[in-house]
Design an enzyme around this catalytic site. Structure first.
Site, PDB file in Angstrom:
ATOM      1  N   ASN A  26     -14.012  -0.140  -6.913  1.00 48.85           N
ATOM      2  CA  ASN A  26     -15.354   0.507  -6.158  1.00 48.85           C
ATOM      3  C   ASN A  26     -16.214   1.215  -7.754  1.00 48.85           C
ATOM      4  O   ASN A  26     -16.940   2.825  -7.646  1.00 48.85           O
ATOM      5  CB  ASN A  26     -14.994   1.495  -5.335  1.00 48.85           C
ATOM      6  CG  ASN A  26     -14.278   1.413  -4.779  1.00 48.85           C
ATOM      7  OD1 ASN A  26     -14.563   0.287  -4.014  1.00 48.85           O
ATOM      8  ND2 ASN A  26     -13.481   2.180  -3.224  1.00 48.85           N
ATOM      9  N   HIS A  72      -4.158   5.454   3.291  1.00 48.89           N
ATOM     10  CA  HIS A  72      -4.296   4.633   3.272  1.00 48.89           C
ATOM     11  C   HIS A  72      -4.332   3.407   3.238  1.00 48.89           C
ATOM     12  O   HIS A  72      -4.649   2.561   4.346  1.00 48.89           O
ATOM     13  CB  HIS A  72      -4.842   4.586   1.725  1.00 48.89           C
ATOM     14  CG  HIS A  72      -5.824   2.998   0.977  1.00 48.89           C
ATOM     15  ND1 HIS A  72      -5.299   2.119   0.546  1.00 48.89           N
ATOM     16  CD2 HIS A  72      -6.476   3.148   0.692  1.00 48.89           C
ATOM     17  CE1 HIS A  72      -6.263   1.185  -0.160  1.00 48.89           C
ATOM     18  NE2 HIS A  72      -7.238   2.077   0.140  1.00 48.89           N
ATOM     19  N   SER A  79     -11.570  -1.445  -0.789  1.00 53.81           N
ATOM     20  CA  SER A  79      -9.977  -1.583  -0.047  1.00 53.81           C
ATOM     21  C   SER A  79     -10.653  -2.381   1.326  1.00 53.81           C
ATOM     22  O   SER A  79      -9.705  -2.960   2.533  1.00 53.81           O
ATOM     23  CB  SER A  79      -9.596  -0.630   0.548  1.00 53.81           C
ATOM     24  OG  SER A  79      -9.068  -0.138  -0.541  1.00 53.81           O
ATOM     25  N   ASP A 111      -2.525   3.171  17.936  1.00 58.78           N
ATOM     26  CA  ASP A 111      -3.266   1.528  17.835  1.00 58.78           C
ATOM     27  C   ASP A 111      -2.354   0.213  17.016  1.00 58.78           C
ATOM     28  O   ASP A 111      -3.513  -0.930  17.265  1.00 58.78           O
ATOM     29  CB  ASP A 111      -4.526   1.373  17.580  1.00 58.78           C
ATOM     30  CG  ASP A 111      -5.636   2.219  17.994  1.00 58.78           C
ATOM     31  OD1 ASP A 111      -5.660   2.325  20.025  1.00 58.78           O
ATOM     32  OD2 ASP A 111      -6.659   2.682  17.870  1.00 58.78           O
ATOM     33  N   ALA A 168      -6.965  -9.092  -7.261  1.00 62.64           N
ATOM     34  CA  ALA A 168      -8.179  -9.325  -6.633  1.00 62.64           C
ATOM     35  C   ALA A 168      -8.811 -10.314  -8.066  1.00 62.64           C
ATOM     36  O   ALA A 168      -8.941 -11.854  -7.582  1.00 62.64           O
ATOM     37  CB  ALA A 168      -9.334  -8.458  -6.925  1.00 62.64           C
ATOM     38  N   ASP A 226       0.240  -0.997   0.036  1.00 63.78           N
ATOM     39  CA  ASP A 226       0.382  -0.016  -0.140  1.00 63.78           C
ATOM     40  C   ASP A 226       0.484   1.145  -0.332  1.00 63.78           C
ATOM     41  O   ASP A 226       2.437   1.049  -0.863  1.00 63.78           O
ATOM     42  CB  ASP A 226      -0.960   0.313   1.023  1.00 63.78           C
ATOM     43  CG  ASP A 226      -1.975   0.610   1.108  1.00 63.78           C
ATOM     44  OD1 ASP A 226      -2.658   1.957   0.616  1.00 63.78           O
ATOM     45  OD2 ASP A 226      -3.666  -0.118   0.879  1.00 63.78           O
TER      46      ASP A 226
END
Length: 372
Positions: free
Chosen positions: A183, A93, A245, A68, A193, A60
């Site tokens: 998207n 991202h 995503s 966190d 993918a 990415d």
């Protein structure tokens, strides 16, 4: 709030996310805004597996350190400058994806990821203008070489010979490659993918139905929540956005849980277990909108799943926990070899027993004749 995916092929699936302040009152309410945790019964899944011992590579924009993610963010690599350390992120991202996969939160506050015990290997590919298919291929190869067990590619790129080979090699090495479909709401599922050997992921809304903007098609295999998703952002803040995503990152976390629970399974068997246990959410059976349905993490961890056709190794239920095998046993032996090795000793044993019984009978008969 909708992730932008109208850039040229090869660009990252990036987001126009809403940045949420990280003040104490807001941080305390972050966990409550993670609606998908309850929808996916993540607390129940965490009673079974938290992804311990698994490394998830995030290809990415890099991953910035976040409160966190403290304790589970590795150094990684920066392919944009060909130097170690992918822990920089100017776009946010990659940091968003890392939180969804392995956020640890802080007690009851902050982002809780799907696999909070997993490690994140950040592989920074650059900015949207130079993150092309061959860089993704290099990152996949790097992830495999550095022992990642799951690779998250929440991006959409064009196919290339190097990229297709990298996915194939990762699959053969037992590494699960998870990719976002895109998207655009059309039928042009992006790469990796759509690549053979990868797990293509689309998005569902809060009702578990196909999200209208989720790219779909025959190569799509599963969907996961992708609407109003809150996660880690830059500068210890939080962001909320929509997109495949996020869905792919959630599925990558699920793959880490399954890998930790079933270390002996091949990449194909892990993908099979995840898709075979999905909840059908559209036309009965497989459809192009969400493939086999929406992700069901608990079932993926607990169900008795028949092995893939032609596979000689079963995909066991959660009650069958085997120790992690040596690396050389990741690939199951071919059925012909298994039959040859398993039946010959049995036949020999039967013959030996028959001969022993016959000899004993003959001996007794001779003794009886001598006694007469």
């Amino acid at each position: 709030m909708r992730r932008a995916l109208h850039a040229a092929a090869g660009a990252l699936v990036l987001a126009a996310a809403v940045v949420i302040p990280s003040g104490r009152a807001m941080a305390d309410g972050i966990r409550d805004q993670q609606w998908y945790l309850k929808a996916l019964k993540v607390s129940e899944a965490h009673a079974i597996s938290t992804g311990s011992g698994v490394t998830v590579a995030v290809i990415d924009s890099g991953v910035a350190p976040h409160q966190d993610l403290k304790g589970n963010l590795l150094a990684g690599y920066n392919f944009a400058i060909a130097k170690p350390d992918g822990r920089t992120d100017t776009e946010g991202h990659g940091t968003n994806m890392a939180g969804l996969i392995a956020g640890r939160g802080r007690g009851s506050t902050g982002i809780l990821g799907i696999a909070p015990s997993a490690k994140i290997l950040p592989l920074k590919g650059g900015n949207r203008d130079n993150f092309d298919s061959d860089i993704i291929a290099e990152a996949i190869d790097y992830a495999v070489a550095h022992k990642a067990q799951v690779i998250n590619a929440s991006l959409k790129a064009a196919p290339s010979i190097k990229l297709l080979k990298a996915v194939k090699d990762a699959n053969a090495a037992g590494v699960v490659v998870v990719g976002a479909s895109g998207n655009d709401g059309d039928t042009l599922v992006g790469y990796p993918a759509a690549a053979s050997g990868a797990l293509g992921v689309g998005a569902t809304d809060k009702n578990g139905k196909h999200w209208a903007d989720s790219t779909h098609g025959p190569t799509l295999q599963i969907c996961a929540p992708g609407v109003d998703i809150i996660t880690t952002g830059l500068r210890n803040k939080y962001t909320e956005a929509d997109g495949t995503s996020d869905s792919a990152a959630i599925v990558s976390g699920a793959a880490a849980l399954v890998r930790a629970k079933f270390p002996q399974l091949s990449a194909d068997e892990i993908i099979h277990r995840i898709t075979a246990t999905a909840d059908d959410n559209g036309t009965p059976g497989r459809d192009d909108n969400c493939g086999f349905g929406e992700l069901n993490i608990v079932k993926a961890l607990t169900a008795d799943v028949p092995p893939l056709s032609g596979s000689s190794s079963a995909s066991p239920s959660a009650s069958t926990v085997a120790p992690a095998p040596a690396a050389s046993t990741d690939v199951a032996a071919p059925p012909s070899a298994e039959k040859k090795g398993g039946s010959a000793p049995l036949i020999v044993g039967v013959v030996v027993v028959v001969l022993l019984v016959a000899g004993l009978v003959g001996f007794v008969a001779v003794r009886r004749q001598r006694r007469v």
